[in-house]
Design an enzyme around this catalytic site. Structure first.
Site, PDB file in Angstrom:
ATOM      1  CB  CYS A   2      -0.766  -0.163   1.075  1.00  0.00           C
ATOM      2  SG  CYS A   2      -1.734  -1.540   1.475  1.00  0.00           S
ATOM      3  NE  ARG A  27       4.656   1.531  -0.901  1.00  0.00           N
ATOM      4  CZ  ARG A  27       5.245   1.348   0.048  1.00  0.00           C
ATOM      5  NH1 ARG A  27       6.644   2.191   0.094  1.00  0.00           N
ATOM      6  NH2 ARG A  27       5.172   0.941   1.200  1.00  0.00           N
ATOM      7  CD1 TRP A  74      -0.419  -5.707  -3.450  1.00  0.00           C
ATOM      8  CD2 TRP A  74      -0.227  -6.543  -1.519  1.00  0.00           C
ATOM      9  NE1 TRP A  74       0.197  -6.999  -3.684  1.00  0.00           N
ATOM     10  CE2 TRP A  74       0.222  -7.462  -2.255  1.00  0.00           C
ATOM     11  CE3 TRP A  74      -0.384  -7.147   0.058  1.00  0.00           C
ATOM     12  CZ2 TRP A  74       0.708  -8.729  -1.984  1.00  0.00           C
ATOM     13  CZ3 TRP A  74       0.000  -8.112   0.646  1.00  0.00           C
ATOM     14  CH2 TRP A  74       0.551  -9.009  -0.415  1.00  0.00           C
ATOM     15  CG  ASN A 100       0.308   1.837   3.769  1.00  0.00           C
ATOM     16  OD1 ASN A 100      -0.787   1.822   3.131  1.00  0.00           O
ATOM     17  ND2 ASN A 100       1.436   2.476   3.321  1.00  0.00           N
ATOM     18  N   GLY A 101      -0.855  -1.414   6.829  1.00  0.00           N
ATOM     19  CA  GLY A 101      -0.560  -2.285   7.695  1.00  0.00           C
ATOM     20  C   GLY A 101      -1.708  -3.222   8.026  1.00  0.00           C
ATOM     21  CD  GLU A 482      18.234 -12.819  -6.702  1.00  0.00           C
ATOM     22  OE1 GLU A 482      17.491 -13.107  -5.814  1.00  0.00           O
ATOM     23  OE2 GLU A 482      17.868 -11.566  -7.436  1.00  0.00           O
ATOM     24  CE  LYS A 486      15.105 -10.603  -9.285  1.00  0.00           C
ATOM     25  NZ  LYS A 486      15.597 -10.394  -8.075  1.00  0.00           N
ATOM     26  CD  GLU A 489      11.085 -10.784  -8.179  1.00  0.00           C
ATOM     27  OE1 GLU A 489      12.213 -10.775  -8.212  1.00  0.00           O
ATOM     28  OE2 GLU A 489      10.335 -10.299  -7.367  1.00  0.00           O
ATOM     29  CG  HIS A 505      19.836 -36.850  -3.788  1.00  0.00           C
ATOM     30  ND1 HIS A 505      20.324 -38.087  -3.390  1.00  0.00           N
ATOM     31  CD2 HIS A 505      20.952 -36.398  -3.975  1.00  0.00           C
ATOM     32  CE1 HIS A 505      21.575 -38.288  -3.000  1.00  0.00           C
ATOM     33  NE2 HIS A 505      22.371 -36.992  -3.799  1.00  0.00           N
ATOM     34  CE  LYS A 604      12.241  -2.389  -4.730  1.00  0.00           C
ATOM     35  NZ  LYS A 604      13.057  -3.497  -5.388  1.00  0.00           N
TER      36      LYS A 604
HETATM   37  C1  AGP Z   1      13.231  -9.463  -4.956  1.00  0.00           C
HETATM   38  O1  AGP Z   1      13.289  -9.523  -6.503  1.00  0.00           O
HETATM   39  C2  AGP Z   1      11.951  -9.304  -4.303  1.00  0.00           C
HETATM   40  N1  AGP Z   1      10.999  -8.583  -5.124  1.00  0.00           N
HETATM   41  C3  AGP Z   1      11.824  -9.951  -3.135  1.00  0.00           C
HETATM   42  O2  AGP Z   1      12.255 -11.060  -2.766  1.00  0.00           O
HETATM   43  C4  AGP Z   1      12.648  -8.613  -1.901  1.00  0.00           C
HETATM   44  O3  AGP Z   1      13.923  -8.848  -2.240  1.00  0.00           O
HETATM   45  C5  AGP Z   1      12.147  -9.161  -0.434  1.00  0.00           C
HETATM   46  O4  AGP Z   1      10.717  -8.975  -0.502  1.00  0.00           O
HETATM   47  C6  AGP Z   1      13.148  -8.353   0.482  1.00  0.00           C
HETATM   48  O5  AGP Z   1      12.769  -7.022   0.300  1.00  0.00           O
HETATM   49  P1  AGP Z   1      13.951  -6.062   1.352  1.00  0.00           P
HETATM   50  O6  AGP Z   1      15.182  -6.372   0.605  1.00  0.00           O
HETATM   51  O7  AGP Z   1      13.269  -4.707   0.979  1.00  0.00           O
HETATM   52  O8  AGP Z   1      13.574  -6.103   2.791  1.00  0.00           O
END
Ligand code: AGP
Length: 609
Positions: A2, A27, A74, A100-101, A482, A486, A489, A505, A604
């Protein structure tokens, strides 16, 4: 997640609210709304979907007035809908609130308010705030808000407006970020600096438990007890341009290309001129302190967690201190063995991720010393930790983290080398070698970015596959994790990373003709073993895209294609091998027509549990 904006001043509120919310779009959100006091009533306009829907709805009839609040939601409590979108109002439209929250005790409060005759129109937890204010309002807006806040449990950043108190906004925060932008004859409120950066760089960053009354020409901040708090002005040291696309099609691509600059900035002034040592003035640790640390936890989420895995490897190899790397949402609930001989390092780009923040608080509660690695100055995590090292990556806007990851790796390297220097666990010659190697990394990332055509071709060729596997050993495995995240997502391709030796395994059962396997093979100590694993998947007719260092002549004998990155020390090469994986994800997402910067369901900054 949010976004919140607020405006009070001589100008019109709505244009700022819409502009600020647009700047917070990155965000992630599913509905949006604004509330503006028009001299008579609080006019609320909201719409499910993108901000463009809201703009369409009010086109030609934009709310007029100079006090207003806005929100991008959100969904957590209740599905995305016009009704559930913020702002929320009380029964008579006297008050409006954006939040927010999560209000954890909202059900109890709601039942109580319904019993008193309040009519609720949404499924949200937020709406209780407006009705609660209506219920306790005694003619004094500020003390009534204070009363409301004393009744709610949970996490929040919020802004209230009142029809009975025009020209005044009241905001507060608990575990969620909130800043006040200081203007001339006008003031701004936002959950994140990009929303206001175009208007002002002078800000107050609110701390947990602070309540601010914001008027066009005055701001006062108090704590829950009503005691005044003097705030220091925090000058934002980046500008609106840094938060814009600068000619790139997407923020993600811009941020991938910013990595040389970001890594250089993060390294700068942290390396001794003669390459003999890492200089971390932020820490000023000594041998006595490091000898007292018998265990390190690295705690983070998502990409930051992946950076933590590399950090674990660095610290154990270089400083010889046992490290556990934990996912923040697991760490906080698993009664970790933490005491005053523990050092907890939390990594977070935003500095606001609620799980990481809670893990940090838990570690502190258990007596651990704490260090934050974050990209956002003044963020909640930066303020809560005992010590902070900043990554100087500049604002990261795309949901998919790229430059934050590489700068986090650099910081983890610096911490490990710094520890090794103090503890004398590594030959001086080796420390100097790695420092010299680190200095080369920005240029080498630049080289990796020069020829992206082969990556575009692979993305087109394999972008429509439903499953992709990533394999590697040692540090290559950490980078594989990683790379898979990527791809998942932003392109929505099912991608999994496996330690190459783990394949047989179970996972090998999924490797059939034509399945793409991205194999990283840069770690010398396990190179032959990785090649054997590559041969195993080739024997099942997988299509292998290898990632290797220039000068490698072996991998191409077994892989279908090889992407080369500049030759570097195997400790440092994760900073290079991740780049083609970021690009592969980016171009695969483009091929599939995905919304690269704002992938579905993601946000974000994850400020709810
Ligand atoms: C990464 O591409 C993400 N969108 C997500 O995993 C992110 O790294 C994670 O939410 C942690 O965020 P932060 O580094 O702001 O704590």
């Amino acid at each position: 997640m949010c976004g919140i904006v607020g405006y009070v001043g001589d100008g019109q509120a709505a244009p700022f609210l819409l502009e600020g919310l647009t700047r917070l779009e990155y965000r992630g959100y599913d509905s949006a709304g604004i509330a503006v006091y028009d001299g008579e009533k609080i006019r609320i306009e909201k719409s499910v979907g993108r901000l463009s829907e809201l703009k369409k709805k009010i086109e030609g009839n934009v709310p007029v007035g100079s006090t207003g609040i806005g929100h991008t939601r959100w969904a957590t409590h209740g599905r995305p809908s016009d009704m559930n979108a913020h702002p929320h109002a009380d029964c008579h439209g006297d008050f409006a609130v954006v939040h927010n929250g999560i209000i954890e005790n909202y059900m109890t409060l709601k039942e109580d308010l319904i019993a008193k005759g309040h009519i609720f129109v949404s499924e949200t937890d937020t709406e209780v705030l407006a009705h609660l204010l209506e219920e306790v309002y005694d003619g004094d807006f500020e003390s009534s808000v204070r009363k409301v806040l004393s009744m709610v449990e949970g996490s929040y950043s919020l802004v209230f407006m009142s029809r009975r108190d025009p020209g005044m906004l009241i905001c507060s925060k608990q575990d969620n970020p909130l800043v006040i932008g200081l203007g001339d004859g006008e003031n701004f409120i936002a959950s994140d600096i990009p929303a206001i950066i175009n208007r002002t760089r002078r800000t107050y960053i609110l701390s947990d438990g602070e309540i601010a009354v914001v008027k066009k020409d005055a701001i006062w901040v108090t704590n829950h007890a009503g005691e005044p708090i003097t705030k220091k002005v925090f000058e934002v040291n980046w500008n609106a341009e840094a938060a814009e696309k600068g000619g790139y099609e997407h923020f993600m691509l811009k941020e991938i290309h910013e990595q040389p600059k970001a890594v250089r900035a993060t390294l700068s002034s942290r390396l001794a001129k003669d390459d003999s040592a890492v200089v971390l003035d932020e820490l000023k640790w000594n041998r006595g302190f490091l000898d007292s640390v018998n265990r390190i936890f690295i705690v983070a989420c998502g990409t930051a967690y992946h950076a933590g895995l590399v950090g674990k490897y660095y610290i154990e190899r270089m400083a010889r201190i046992p490290v556990e790397c934990d996912i923040a949402s697991e760490f906080r609930y698993r009664a970790p063995i933490v005491d005053d001989h523990t050092l907890t390092i939390v990594i977070s780009q935003s500095g606001e991720t609620i799980d990481t923040l809670a893990a940090l608080k838990e570690a502190k509660r258990l007596g651990s010393r704490t260090l934050a690695v974050t990209n956002v100055v003044g963020s909640s995590i930066a303020r809560d930790a005992d010590q902070v090292i900043y990554t100087w990556a500049g604002p990261e806007i795309a949901v998919a983290s790229t430059k934050a990851y590489t700068t986090q790796l650099i910081v983890m390297l610096l911490i490990a080398l710094y520890m090794a220097g103090i503890k004398e666990t590594m030959p001086q010659k080796r420390i100097a070698e790695l420092i010299r190697g680190a200095r080369e990394i920005p240029t080498q990332i630049g080289k990796t970015l020069e020829d992206v055509d082969p990556i575009k071709t692979f993305a087109k060729q394999y972008g429509f596959n439903e499953d992709v596997f990533f394999i590697g050993r040692s540090l290559d495995y950490d980078v594989a994790l990683e790379g898979a995240l990527k791809l998942k997502e932003i392109s929505y391709i099912h991608a999994e990373a496996y330690a190459a030796g783990e394949l047989k395994h179970g996972t090998l059962a999924l490797i059939v003709e034509g399945v793409p396997v991205i194999a990283l093979a840069t770690q010398k100590s396990v190179y032959e073993k990785t090649l054997s694993n590559i041969k195993e998947v080739k024997a099942r007719d997988a299509v292998v895209i290898g990632i290797a260092a220039e000068g490698d002549t072996e991998l191409k004998k077994y892989a279908d294609h090889v992407i080369y990155v500049p030759e570097a020390d195997e400790m440092l090469i994760p900073l290079l091998t991740v780049v083609p994986l970021q690009l592969l994800a980016y171009y695969a997402a483009l091929t599939r027509g995905c919304d690269v910067d704002k992938p579905r369901n993601l946000a974000k900054s994850v400020t709810v549990e």
